[in-house]
Design a protein around this motif. Sequence first.
Motif, PDB file in Angstrom:
ATOM      1  N   GLN A 123       2.129   1.209   4.753  1.00 32.65           N
ATOM      2  CA  GLN A 123       2.852   1.230   3.648  1.00 32.65           C
ATOM      3  C   GLN A 123       2.652   0.245   2.780  1.00 32.65           C
ATOM      4  O   GLN A 123       3.217   0.290   1.477  1.00 32.65           O
ATOM      5  CB  GLN A 123       4.372   1.212   3.923  1.00 32.65           C
ATOM      6  CG  GLN A 123       5.022   2.536   4.615  1.00 32.65           C
ATOM      7  CD  GLN A 123       6.419   2.548   4.884  1.00 32.65           C
ATOM      8  OE1 GLN A 123       7.114   2.003   4.029  1.00 32.65           O
ATOM      9  NE2 GLN A 123       6.880   3.518   5.923  1.00 32.65           N
ATOM     10  N   ILE A 139       5.128   0.718  10.006  1.00 35.78           N
ATOM     11  CA  ILE A 139       5.130   0.490   8.528  1.00 35.78           C
ATOM     12  C   ILE A 139       3.702  -0.449   7.929  1.00 35.78           C
ATOM     13  O   ILE A 139       3.784  -0.600   6.792  1.00 35.78           O
ATOM     14  CB  ILE A 139       6.388  -0.082   7.796  1.00 35.78           C
ATOM     15  CG1 ILE A 139       6.573  -1.606   8.234  1.00 35.78           C
ATOM     16  CG2 ILE A 139       7.760   0.850   8.130  1.00 35.78           C
ATOM     17  CD1 ILE A 139       7.960  -2.236   7.387  1.00 35.78           C
ATOM     18  N   ARG A 163      -0.157   1.650  -0.673  1.00 34.59           N
ATOM     19  CA  ARG A 163       0.413   2.455  -0.035  1.00 34.59           C
ATOM     20  C   ARG A 163      -0.434   3.691   0.431  1.00 34.59           C
ATOM     21  O   ARG A 163      -1.272   4.265  -0.287  1.00 34.59           O
ATOM     22  CB  ARG A 163       1.636   2.883  -0.472  1.00 34.59           C
ATOM     23  CG  ARG A 163       2.550   3.758   0.460  1.00 34.59           C
ATOM     24  CD  ARG A 163       3.838   4.310  -0.136  1.00 34.59           C
ATOM     25  NE  ARG A 163       4.560   2.914  -0.359  1.00 34.59           N
ATOM     26  CZ  ARG A 163       5.844   2.334   0.102  1.00 34.59           C
ATOM     27  NH1 ARG A 163       6.266   2.826   1.300  1.00 34.59           N
ATOM     28  NH2 ARG A 163       6.217   1.204  -0.205  1.00 34.59           N
ATOM     29  N   ASP A 211       3.883  -1.929  -2.939  1.00 34.71           N
ATOM     30  CA  ASP A 211       2.720  -1.326  -2.214  1.00 34.71           C
ATOM     31  C   ASP A 211       1.696  -2.357  -1.766  1.00 34.71           C
ATOM     32  O   ASP A 211       0.955  -2.180  -0.906  1.00 34.71           O
ATOM     33  CB  ASP A 211       2.088  -0.507  -3.498  1.00 34.71           C
ATOM     34  CG  ASP A 211       3.026   0.496  -4.029  1.00 34.71           C
ATOM     35  OD1 ASP A 211       3.533   1.312  -3.230  1.00 34.71           O
ATOM     36  OD2 ASP A 211       3.357   0.275  -5.333  1.00 34.71           O
TER      37      ASP A 211
END
Length: 533
Positions: free
Chosen positions: A405, A402, A168, A360
């Motif tokens: 992430q 995202i 991440r 992750d």
Amino acid sequence: MPQLDLDTRDALAGAEAEFAPDHTRPRADVVPLYSPPEFVWRNDTERCRRCKRCVMQCGWRALSWQDRVGADHNKCVGCHRCEAMCPEKCIVVAPNPQHYKPHALWSVTHRKNVWKQGDTGGVLLTGMGNDAPYQVIFDHLVLDACQVTNPSIDPLREPMELRTFLGRKPERVELDAGPGSALALKTRLDPNLEIATPIVFAPMSYGSISLPAQKAIAMAAAECGILWNTGEGGLHEDLRPYAHCAVVQCASGRFGVHAGYFNAGAAVEIKIGQGAKPGIGGHLPGEKVSLEVSQTRMIPVGSDALSPAPQHDIYSIEDLRQLIYAIKEATDYAKPVCVKIAAVHNVAAIASGIVRAGADIIYLDGFRGGTGAAPTVIRDHLGIPVEIAVAVVDERLRQEGIRNQASLIAAGGIRSSADMAKAIALGADAVAIGTAALLALGCTLCQKCYTGRCSWGICTQDPELTRRIDPLVGARRIANLVRAWSAELEEILGALGLNAVESLRGSKERLRGLDVDPSTLDVLGVKPAGVGA
């Protein structure tokens, strides 16, 4: 069929035979139909020195000695071990030239499968990856190259950066003014895995492959500064020195799983699915559960090791989130958690949910991914190519904001540095290789891993066969492969005018499609060849 002729003990001693071995044997009340051997074995008797080495090297017991070498062609699987070990090179294993009458609908493979199932009434097993003649998309993508206005980079003279960090990433980085003009990092960073080149080894458990083979892979990972993966078989004591670069896997059977196991590795992987057999589980026959295997997997000696199809505590994204954070708690939030899934039709939505659940790293396993054993019908007809999976997942995560992430690992059919570069351009952070590593060890892709008679000592637990692998020699060969691919990747980056692999990630503009239908190109987000920027 070669595997039908193995005796019961051999079949049961066979590989991670994820399905009842009874399914591969003829029923006692059925007389098997005649089926010609797939390969024929020939020996030049004029040159043969009668050393019997070929007889001793054949793990399939296809060769025997009666004043001269004799061959049972039906047992030959075409692994070529006898050829390689013959000091006079007087042996030839070749496809059987016998032909059936051609038929546009009923291929020879379809006919043989029907005959075999008429004999056994069971599920047909196979090993390694999907070999059906689907289009290989990697072969129809071409990379860009610099010309005139955008100079290329010479990797022999300029520094090139292949280091990759998996895990991440923060949305932004904040700095604090330190003493003098120094700046201090204020943002708390999540744990990341640093690998020297964007390659990791695919999960292959102790049980599906031999301990010397797994040790060779672990040693190569340590030498190259990359990662290996325990698979579902637990962490053998002999491999503890290489745990610092291991991804320890937690799958549906939970074999060998405990807090110490999680904390021993560099990261933890939750296996939800596998590209070669999405939606199904596994079965390690009790006959294969020796004392060492039982200690590593934490199960009784001689008991069957059943891996359920689903993880029985995961039936929703919320359930997955609970397991992810339970593992993070168990490891004091010091290790990234990876989730491995098979590439299926709605993989982008699934991946989005996995990222939001706290993973992750996402490991995407395409339908060309390898296996020790799988039903042929599952391996050949379920799932989608990893090229498409990576492209749609990368695009979905970017659209949702995202992408930072989670890192993406592409697996299932990575055959060369060119495939690696194309997978990264489609959106992967790194690639995983399994079959390529086994090929470096000597595998010839005979696809009979599930029988446990691998003459090369890779997919077997027979001590007479496993000792054929010297982990030191094997590690050197695998490490050479990783170094060669890394050097080639640097050459590709230089031709693209890039000096860091990170600059290639998700850069689909540097790809063009050649002989790919427009709808597939649209899904990939790649323009056809001949169309400029």
